[in-house]
Design an enzyme around this catalytic site. Structure first.
Site, short mmCIF file in Angstrom:
data_model
loop_
_atom_site.label_atom_id
_atom_site.label_comp_id
_atom_site.label_asym_id
_atom_site.label_seq_id
_atom_site.Cartn_x
_atom_site.Cartn_y
_atom_site.Cartn_z
N THR A 16 9.36 4.82 1.30
CA THR A 16 10.53 4.97 2.16
C THR A 16 11.37 3.69 2.18
OG1 THR A 16 9.21 4.28 4.05
CG2 THR A 16 9.42 6.64 3.69
N ALA A 256 8.79 -5.15 9.21
CA ALA A 256 9.20 -3.76 9.01
C ALA A 256 10.07 -3.68 7.77
CB ALA A 256 9.97 -3.26 10.23
N LYS A 257 10.27 -2.44 7.33
CA LYS A 257 11.01 -2.27 6.09
C LYS A 257 12.45 -2.76 6.23
CE LYS A 257 8.07 1.09 3.97
NZ LYS A 257 7.51 2.40 4.04
N ARG A 258 12.93 -2.86 7.47
CA ARG A 258 14.32 -3.31 7.65
C ARG A 258 14.46 -4.83 7.41
NH1 ARG A 258 12.09 -2.15 12.49
NH2 ARG A 258 11.69 -3.99 13.75
#
Ligand code: GLU
Length: 285
Positions: A16, A256-258
């Protein structure tokens, strides 16, 4: 006595987004355990949720892990290519009377919860209040025959009864931990839009792939109670678990991926070497 199973670990990201240092920490944990114990290390892409997963991230994951210096054994298991396996597991649970179709919308559930005196919570929010578990067989069949969209939920009271008391799992450094899968309520095992769920697929694949040691972040420790229950219901072997603390940034927030700056891509573009990245991920050579 059965012979001990050969050591198999795995890394099972969902494509993701790009891998960050937290993922690297997790991947290295499994890889190092496998290499130290002459075991096998597997890579699995948990991509059943086509609304969130993207093929370019799946490719990037493999490229980034190779750059980091990790090699995996055997072909990559791509979950979205094996939906028939998960359907088979669902059918087996259904044949044993352990699933029920749930036609509820989020709104139906929220309305029922708002109108009830108590609303018990589980790890993922308020528990499903059992609306469709209480449907008569005739009504269930009629709604299925009309083709009403539905999820499949585990009938938790029945599942617990079937599995019997005393379920537990072995957690590295902590001995055996008792399971309280009831906290999940009638958990969804197949969604309306995706005919499977994380809990179902991860448990299926760990069994199928002969994983003997599951290394992953401690955010998934509570989910292990449910995974152990599914193993017991399906008669699958029980792996050991080693949940690790999550890597945090300078302010103590979990990555986090952000957080673009912490992705392996970004570090690499800034000239960080694989050895330096392994050290930043908490595993200096
Ligand atoms: N696919 C899950 C994730 O990316 C991890 C599953 C697991 O390790 O059990 O969060």
């Amino acid at each position: 006595m059965t012979a001990p199973r050969p050591l198999v670990t795995r890394f099972a990201p969902s494509p993701t987004g790009f891998l960050h240092l937290g993922h690297a920490h997790s991947a290295l944990a499994g890889w190092r355990r496998a290499r130290a114990g002459q075991g096998r290390f597997l890579l699995r892409l948990e991509d059943i949720d086509s609304t969130r997963c993207r093929p370019e991230f799946a490719e990037a994951i493999q490229e980034d892990l190779a750059w980091l210096g990790l090699e995996w054994d055997g072909p990559v298991r791509v979950q979205s290519r094996h939906m028939a396996d998960y359907a088979e597991t669902l059918a087996a649970l259904s044949d044993r009377g352990l699933l029920f179709p749930c036609f509820c919308t989020r709104r139906d559930i929220a309305r029922e919860i708002a109108g009830s005196a108590s609303a018990p919570h589980g790890p993922d929010g308020p528990l499903y209040p059992g609306i469709c578990r209480r449907l008569s067989q005739a009504e269930r069949e009629a709604r299925l025959a009309r083709g009403e969209p539905h999820a499949l939920r585990l009938d938790m009271p029945r599942a617990l009864e079937r599995a019997g008391p005393g379920l537990s799992f072995a957690e590295a450094g902590r001995g055996r931990l008792a399971c309280t899968a009831a906290r999940f309520g009638d958990v969804v095992l197949a969604r309306k839009d995706v005919p499977a769920s994380y809990h179902l697929c991860v448990t299926h694949d760990d069994a199928r792939d002969g994983v003997t040691l599951v290394t992953r972040g401690e955010d998934l420790l509570p989910a292990t109670d449910l995974h152990r229950l599914l193993q017991a219901l399906m008669g699958w072997p029980e792996p050991a678990y080693a949940h690790h603390p999550l890597l945090t940034d300078a302010e103590g927030r979990r990555l986090a991926k952000r957080d673009r700056a912490q992705t392996l891509r970004e570090l690499r573009a800034r000239g960080v070497s694989p050895a330096e990245a392994r050290a930043l991920a908490g595993w200096p050579d």
